[in-house]
Scaffold this active site. Structure first.
Site, PDB file in Angstrom:
ATOM      1  N   ASP A  22       0.728  -1.268   0.071  1.00 36.71           N
ATOM      2  CA  ASP A  22      -0.021   0.109  -0.199  1.00 36.71           C
ATOM      3  C   ASP A  22       0.900   1.216   0.012  1.00 36.71           C
ATOM      4  OD1 ASP A  22      -2.604   1.470   0.370  1.00 36.71           O
ATOM      5  OD2 ASP A  22      -1.598   2.051   2.294  1.00 36.71           O
ATOM      6  N   LEU A  63      -6.690   6.875   3.046  1.00 34.63           N
ATOM      7  CA  LEU A  63      -7.083   7.797   1.950  1.00 34.63           C
ATOM      8  C   LEU A  63      -5.710   8.003   0.730  1.00 34.63           C
ATOM      9  CD1 LEU A  63      -8.674  10.728   4.024  1.00 34.63           C
ATOM     10  CD2 LEU A  63      -9.707   9.276   2.643  1.00 34.63           C
ATOM     11  N   ARG A  64      -4.864   7.032   1.114  1.00 32.36           N
ATOM     12  CA  ARG A  64      -3.808   7.132   0.411  1.00 32.36           C
ATOM     13  C   ARG A  64      -4.085   6.972  -1.247  1.00 32.36           C
ATOM     14  NH1 ARG A  64      -0.113   3.838   3.089  1.00 32.36           N
ATOM     15  NH2 ARG A  64       0.865   5.544   4.185  1.00 32.36           N
ATOM     16  N   GLY A  65      -5.310   6.025  -1.445  1.00 28.95           N
ATOM     17  CA  GLY A  65      -5.446   5.873  -2.681  1.00 28.95           C
ATOM     18  C   GLY A  65      -6.014   7.224  -3.436  1.00 28.95           C
ATOM     19  N   VAL A 107      -2.972   9.655  -4.016  1.00 25.48           N
ATOM     20  CA  VAL A 107      -2.177   9.235  -5.278  1.00 25.48           C
ATOM     21  C   VAL A 107      -2.705   9.325  -6.534  1.00 25.48           C
ATOM     22  CG1 VAL A 107      -0.781   7.273  -6.204  1.00 25.48           C
ATOM     23  CG2 VAL A 107      -0.721   7.719  -3.929  1.00 25.48           C
TER      24      VAL A 107
END
Length: 350
Positions: free
Chosen positions: A205, A286-288, A291
């Site tokens: 991830d 919330l990384r998706g 990015v």
């Protein structure tokens, strides 16, 4: 000796690489905006992963670094400066610079923590009161590319250090109460073969993008790839000359995109759509979202747009999300297809 060999050894031209468009795009976008967070490239053996990664490094424009600095420090950007250079700048001492190729550092599988992070000479520090730091690979990779082949076979402890340095942009070495910190901003590129084991989901991830590559099946294309490689092995310079114009064009496109990137806008409605897709896919955290927004802006800049379009989002979103989905052993649909399906459901009517 190794550095001299690396400088003189001919590198296969990036624009000569046939196929594997997904991997090439992911690398280009990370070069345009290193804050995307690197790329994990998983695929079959012998599909040109290492060749492509070395080729993108060779393609990049030279960077200006402080001449007597161990960390490729930037002359004006405080975030990319070592404490040594900061002190000089603060005191008004003149700093000399030089142009160097973008660093391309390989992390060998058998590397130790000291080799990766660097070491402090404790004896000298205690006896003479001098902090002597022997830089590691994280220092050498600052403002460049750090490549880990077979990252799924690397010790988890080292992967943790790598990802922490990549996320924070800094590396801190502490020994016997002595601490040294230096900038460590690099594009992290990992490659591996899924047959040899998967990365832990929480580590996977942390990579901004995930490219999947497969062996080319088309016989005509395979012949073309083999011929291209044979031509290069026979006469590297002739092959490099043949693709010179295409290399220069791509290099200029990347520089233009880097300059354009800060001014690229993404409409609120598109940002909502991105988050809606992440929500439907049950992407943790919330990384998706972050990015995908970054990658869409980088792709828009690369395409010469002034703002992100729907097509830009659709091009990059699978690369940004496919490795963030929860694994379901009973699911027959692969993660990439699942992302595509949800994207078409959410934005197909726009």
């Amino acid at each position: 000796m190794t550095d001299i060999q690396n400088q003189t050894r001919p590198v296969f031209p990036f624009t000569a690489i046939i196929g594997q468009e997904e991997m090439k795009l992911a690398l280009i976008l990370n070069v345009i905006d290193p804050k995307i967070g690197g790329v994990m490239i998983m695929g079959d053996r012998g599909t040109g992963k290492s060749t492509t990664i070395r080729a993108i490094a060779d393609l990049l424009p030279e960077i200006e670094v402080v001449a007597d600095d161990l960390f490729n420090s930037h002359v004006a950007d405080y975030d990319l400066m070592s404490d040594f250079t900061k002190d000089k700048v603060t005191q008004g001492i003149e700093v000399t610079t030089k142009q160097v190729k973008v660093p391309m550092v390989d992390l060998p599988l058998g590397a130790t923590e000291d080799r990766l992070c660097g070491t402090i000479d404790i004896e000298k520090a205690l006896n003479e009161g001098i902090k002597t730091f022997e830089p590691g690979l994280l220092a050498k990779a600052n403002r460049g590319i750090l490549y880990v082949d077979e990252v799924n076979l690397l010790d988890d402890h080292l992967v943790d250090i790598l990802l922490d340095a990549s996320a924070s942009g800094w590396n801190t070495v502490e020994r016997e109460g002595i601490s040294i910190r230096h900038p460590s901003r690099f594009v992290l590129v990992g490659s591996g073969n899924p047959e040899e084991g998967e990365l832990r989901p929480q580590l996977l991830d942390r990579f901004g993008m995930h490219a999947e590559i497969r062996t080319v099946k088309d016989p005509c294309l395979r012949v073309q790839i083999v011929e291209q490689r044979s031509d290069f092995d026979k006469n590297p310079q002739a092959c490099i000359n043949k693709f010179h114009e295409q290399q220069v064009k791509l290099k200029n496109d990347i520089i233009l995109a880097q300059n354009k990137l800060p001014n690229i806008m993404i409409d609120y409605s598109l940002r909502v759509k991105i988050s809606e897709i992440c929500s439907i896919l049950n992407v943790d955290g919330l990384r998706g979202d972050i990015v995908t927004n970054r990658a869409a802006k980088a792709f828009a800049a690369y395409q010469g747009h002034d703002e992100v379009r729907l097509g830009d989002v659709k091009t990059v979103i699978t690369l940004c999300l496919r490795h963030r989905l929860r694994k379901d052993p009973l699911d027959t649909m692969d993660s990439g297809s699942k992302v595509d399906k949800v994207v078409n459901e959410v934005v197909g009517d726009l």
